[in-house]
Design a protein around this motif. Structure first.
Motif, mmCIF file in Angstrom:
data_model
loop_
_atom_site.group_PDB
_atom_site.id
_atom_site.type_symbol
_atom_site.label_atom_id
_atom_site.label_comp_id
_atom_site.label_asym_id
_atom_site.label_seq_id
_atom_site.Cartn_x
_atom_site.Cartn_y
_atom_site.Cartn_z
ATOM 1 N N GLY A 107 3.363 -0.326 -2.945
ATOM 2 C CA GLY A 107 3.093 1.113 -2.972
ATOM 3 C C GLY A 107 1.779 1.457 -2.283
ATOM 4 O O GLY A 107 1.044 0.570 -1.823
ATOM 5 N N THR A 109 -0.603 2.616 -3.915
ATOM 6 C CA THR A 109 -1.587 2.158 -4.903
ATOM 7 C C THR A 109 -2.173 0.807 -4.487
ATOM 8 O O THR A 109 -3.391 0.617 -4.540
ATOM 9 N N ILE A 112 -4.616 1.241 -1.592
ATOM 10 C CA ILE A 112 -5.855 1.949 -1.947
ATOM 11 C C ILE A 112 -6.759 1.037 -2.776
ATOM 12 O O ILE A 112 -7.944 0.868 -2.486
ATOM 13 N N TRP A 133 -6.180 12.902 -7.174
ATOM 14 C CA TRP A 133 -5.258 12.057 -7.933
ATOM 15 C C TRP A 133 -6.075 11.204 -8.905
ATOM 16 O O TRP A 133 -7.074 10.583 -8.522
ATOM 17 N N TYR A 136 -7.548 7.250 -8.597
ATOM 18 C CA TYR A 136 -8.728 6.784 -7.846
ATOM 19 C C TYR A 136 -9.868 6.429 -8.804
ATOM 20 O O TYR A 136 -10.566 5.443 -8.613
ATOM 21 N N ASP A 219 -5.421 8.437 2.522
ATOM 22 C CA ASP A 219 -4.219 8.284 1.699
ATOM 23 C C ASP A 219 -3.189 9.316 2.166
ATOM 24 O O ASP A 219 -3.371 10.522 1.989
ATOM 25 N N TYR A 222 2.032 11.615 0.896
ATOM 26 C CA TYR A 222 3.055 12.679 0.958
ATOM 27 C C TYR A 222 3.389 13.116 2.384
ATOM 28 O O TYR A 222 4.068 14.126 2.585
ATOM 29 N N ARG A 264 8.281 -0.121 -5.330
ATOM 30 C CA ARG A 264 6.935 -0.599 -5.091
ATOM 31 C C ARG A 264 6.698 -1.184 -3.714
ATOM 32 O O ARG A 264 6.520 -2.406 -3.566
HETATM 33 N N1 PLP Z 1 -1.718 8.702 -3.516
HETATM 34 C C1 PLP Z 1 -1.421 9.809 -4.180
HETATM 35 C C2 PLP Z 1 -2.242 11.011 -3.935
HETATM 36 C C3 PLP Z 1 -0.368 9.835 -5.096
HETATM 37 O O1 PLP Z 1 -0.099 10.973 -5.757
HETATM 38 C C4 PLP Z 1 0.385 8.667 -5.298
HETATM 39 C C5 PLP Z 1 1.483 8.660 -6.283
HETATM 40 O O2 PLP Z 1 1.637 9.487 -7.110
HETATM 41 C C6 PLP Z 1 0.036 7.529 -4.570
HETATM 42 C C7 PLP Z 1 -1.009 7.581 -3.686
HETATM 43 C C8 PLP Z 1 0.690 6.196 -4.647
HETATM 44 O O3 PLP Z 1 1.945 6.060 -5.035
HETATM 45 P P1 PLP Z 1 2.686 4.673 -4.984
HETATM 46 O O4 PLP Z 1 1.762 3.614 -5.461
HETATM 47 O O5 PLP Z 1 3.862 4.858 -5.856
HETATM 48 O O6 PLP Z 1 3.053 4.445 -3.557
#
Ligand code: PLP
Length: 412
Positions: A107, A109, A112, A133, A136, A219, A222, A264
């Protein structure tokens, strides 16, 4: 006595989302779906109130052989054809002058957290947007980092002055800047920077890079639901202008792009001017991947490649249907909010609209009062997030004036 290392924060996770999501679920079970407005859910739902799972994606998945689904990835950094497909899809030819390494991650996540973890030492400061979000902050905490936040907006625009001020402050304390930007389709406000704003950001970061190394973590979770679609990637052209001492890490997520949240998969795209700089980051990220998750879901990677190479047209068309639906929902909400003077942060596109709150005290009272009217939303710093992605048009029509009425009643 504790079984956990001294430096860990042992308090339970403060999750502002799942608790309210649960309350909304209970209300729906008790009162029926029609009586409850559930604006908490951050995944895409159709007009019938069902989770959208794109047929193109899941048909492709089902057509793969069991052994393919069962297999390990062929490399720690992801299957080579997956990395090539991600490079092409995400950058869309916009960064031809930059070196790039792609590392598959679980993902967005994964991308990041890996960047935050490997680019800053414990005790250093991570720079975040003031409204952001929630994960972080948790990542910063787990990695023993401090945070400083820049104000997202000055009026209806990105607050470049605050961004600059915060970066300069952090530069006085440490030799490296790591800055998170969640653009386009910022969660939770739906803001996207203009090309001009991006130019100014890059110009400023180049200035900082004369004395400090700079990691810009963009990031783009979306991006594939941006209203401009592939044009929404044009701003990445500005990355070609980064100096040698700047690295851009793009965190890409298949969760939203493929509607495959639980599968994921995502990627970190490491972009830079110099071979040596990009290679160093890649080497470290590769080891982090090996240590933390080993390798990424093969089924997700194979499906993504199959779609990119064989079903792109169908995928784009199917997704576009929902992009248009999202636009219609958001336009309806924003038009009604403007008409009744319910104040929102500047929304351009994306899954969420956020109501602007004068203070967190008013926000708390308003949030509570809305729940008495069976309207469930998510609290964010000085705001209330309303999910356009999961509320159908019927629920959205009339929602803004009702919210305004509730707000006025608590402010008296
Ligand atoms: N970044 C933002 C701003 C998000 O809202 C999300 C998920 O809600 C993600 C990253 C990462 O999502 P995922 O780890 O499911 O790809």
């Amino acid at each position: 006595m504790s079984f956990i290392k001294d430096s860990a924060d042992k308090e339970p996770i403060v999750d502002t989302v799942f608790g309210i999501v649960n309350k909304a679920r209970v209300a729906k079970a008790d009162l029926g779906l029609d009586k409850v407005v559930d604006g908490t859910i951050g995944s895409l739902f159709d007009e019938e109130g069902k989770l959208v799972a794109l047929d193109t994606v899941f048909d492709s998945l089902r057509n793969q052989e069991n052994r393919v689904l069962a297999a390990y990835a062929t490399s720690i950094t992801g299957n080579p054809d997956f990395k090539a497909a991600v490079y092409n899809w995400v950058l869309n030819g916009n960064c031809p002058t930059l070196r790039c390494e792609v590392i598959a991650t679980p993902g967005g996540t994964g991308a990041i957290n890996m960047t935050i973890n490997e680019c800053l030492d414990p005790g250093q400061t991570l720079i975040l947007p003031s409204i952001a979000w929630g994960s972080y902050k948790i990542m910063a905490q787990v990695n023993e980092l401090n945070i400083m936040t820049y104000e997202m907006f000055e009026g209806d625009h990105f607050n470049l002055e605050s961004y600059k001020k915060v970066c300069k402050k952090v530069m006085k304390k440490q030799k490296r800047l790591v800055i998170v930007m969640n653009d386009p389709c910022h969660n939770p406000t739906g803001y996207s920077l203009s090309d001009e704003e991006w130019k100014e950001v890059i110009e400023f970061l180049n200035e900082c890079s004369k004395t400090h190394s700079v990691v810009l973590l963009n990031d783009i979770a979306y991006i594939d639901f941006a209203f401009g679609q592939e044009r929404a990637k044009d701003y990445m052209k500005n990355f070609n202008d980064i100096s040698d001492n700047v690295i851009v890490v793009i965190a890409f997520s298949l969760s939203k792009s493929m509607t495959s949240y639980g599968m994921r998969c995502g990627a970190a795209l490491v972009l830079g001017k110099t071979k040596i700089g990009v290679k160093e980051v890649k080497n470290v990220f590769e080891k982090n991947a090996r240590a933390v998750w080993s390798n990424v879901n093969n089924a997700s990677m194979v499906t993504f490649v199959d779609i990119m190479n064989h079903h792109l047209e169908e995928y784009n068309q199917e997704r576009l249907k929902y992009v248009n639906l999202l636009k219609e929902r958001a336009n309806t909400f924003i038009e009604e909010a403007n008409a009744c003077e319910l104040s929102c942060y500047p929304y351009k596109e994306g899954f969420f609209v956020t109501l602007k709150m004068e203070s967190n005290d008013i926000r708390d009272a308003f949030h509570e009062a809305m729940m008495e009217h069976h309207i469930y939303t998510i609290k964010v710093n000085k705001g209330i997030r309303v999910a356009m992605c999961s509320l159908n048009l019927k629920k959205i029509k009339g929602l803004a004036p009702l919210m305004k009425e509730i707000l006025d009643s608590i402010e008296q």
